[in-house]
Design an enzyme around this catalytic site. Structure first.
Site, mmCIF file in Angstrom:
data_model
loop_
_atom_site.group_PDB
_atom_site.id
_atom_site.type_symbol
_atom_site.label_atom_id
_atom_site.label_comp_id
_atom_site.label_asym_id
_atom_site.label_seq_id
_atom_site.Cartn_x
_atom_site.Cartn_y
_atom_site.Cartn_z
ATOM 1 N N ASP A 242 0.832 -1.203 0.000
ATOM 2 C CA ASP A 242 0.000 0.000 0.000
ATOM 3 C C ASP A 242 0.868 1.255 0.000
ATOM 4 O O ASP A 242 2.093 1.191 0.142
ATOM 5 C CB ASP A 242 -1.001 -0.016 1.157
ATOM 6 C CG ASP A 242 -0.346 -0.018 2.525
ATOM 7 O OD1 ASP A 242 0.678 0.666 2.694
ATOM 8 O OD2 ASP A 242 -0.857 -0.701 3.429
ATOM 9 N N LYS A 243 0.222 2.396 -0.156
ATOM 10 C CA LYS A 243 0.937 3.666 -0.320
ATOM 11 C C LYS A 243 1.900 3.943 0.828
ATOM 12 O O LYS A 243 3.016 4.436 0.611
ATOM 13 C CB LYS A 243 -0.071 4.813 -0.447
ATOM 14 C CG LYS A 243 0.569 6.178 -0.666
ATOM 15 C CD LYS A 243 -0.481 7.272 -0.771
ATOM 16 C CE LYS A 243 0.174 8.641 -0.929
ATOM 17 N NZ LYS A 243 -0.826 9.736 -0.988
#
Length: 257
Positions: free
Chosen positions: A119-120
């Site tokens: 994820d980011k």
């Protein structure tokens, strides 16, 4: 005179046919979903014939053209990236956020896709390839490839917390648990853990720790199976060697013409 042998039949191809979209994906040209779109849009011909059905049975060595340009086999590529925090793992982001593909700009690479996701806010080891079957083998639950993470948490752990991480919790109908959880080092108010997963669920570590009222300050994937991030710098990438590729999963053979 010995009996005359019957004429030998022409040898049939030992290769099975597959859906056209799968054949395009197996050649390393694009993803399966991208191939389906190309076919439905009338941009693909097989042995000179326009095909609009992505599931049309196609021989792996058929002559295929996209937009009247021959679409031959693309060399398999297998890469590892040290993903920095703040990038999203997608080719195109509908919200306009910067993606991991910015790190491959001007590298002259063919189409490649991420193998799994980070994820980011997460960092570390991320694989890319245009070998869709190799990628699927790594991502499959039965692959039994451990994924190792170093996780900074907002508290000092005790043996009970480490045990609860391994026992797991239920969240959204899923059992979230780690294969192992050990303390790496601690400061005055926070600590680093090494957490090993043997399955892949969406945001598994973050969800698991949140359910235990623990906040994640940093999350870095440092290994997939025997492949370790090592000294690869943040934002840097390199090509995997043959032994590293095979240690993760068997690569797909090239189509022989």
């Amino acid at each position: 005179m010995p009996p005359r042998r019957p004429a030998r039949k022409a040898e049939a191809s030992t290769q099975r046919t597959h859906g056209l979209a799968r054949v395009l994906s197996k050649r390393g040209l694009c993803s399966r979903s991208q191939a389906e779109t190309l076919v439905r849009d009338g941009r693909v011909r097989v042995d000179g014939k326009l095909i609009r059905d992505p599931e049309s049975r196609t021989h792996p060595a058929a002559r295929i053209a996209i937009d009247d340009t021959a679409a031959g086999e693309v060399a398999r590529r297998y890469l590892m990236l040290n993903k920095p925090r703040g990038l999203v793992t997608t080719a195109n982001d509908e919200r306009g956020r910067e993606t991991v593909y910015a790190l491959f700009a001007d590298a002259g690479l063919p189409w490649i896709a991420p193998v799994g996701r980070l994820d980011k806010a997460s960092e570390g080891l991320l694989l890319f390839s245009n070998d869709s079957e190799w990628a699927a083998a790594i991502s499959a639950p039965e692959s039994q490839l451990d994924k190792t993470y170093h996780v900074q948490i907002d508290r000092l752990p005790d043996p009970d917390l480490l045990a609860r991480i391994q026992v797991g919790v239920r969240d959204g109908g899923e059992l979230l648990a780690a294969k192992s959880a050990t303390e790496l080092r601690r400061g005055e108010k926070n600590a680093w853990l090494e957490i090993v997963l043997d399955e892949g669920r969406n945001r598994q570590i973050r969800r698991l720790l949140a359910a235990l009222d623990v906040s994640v300050l940093r999350l870095v994937r440092v290994a997939i199976g025997s492949l370790r991030l090592g000294a690869l710098g943040k934002g840097e990438w390199r090509v995997l060697d043959e032994d590293e590729v095979r240690a993760l999963a068997r690569p797909t053979e090239q189509v022989r013409r």
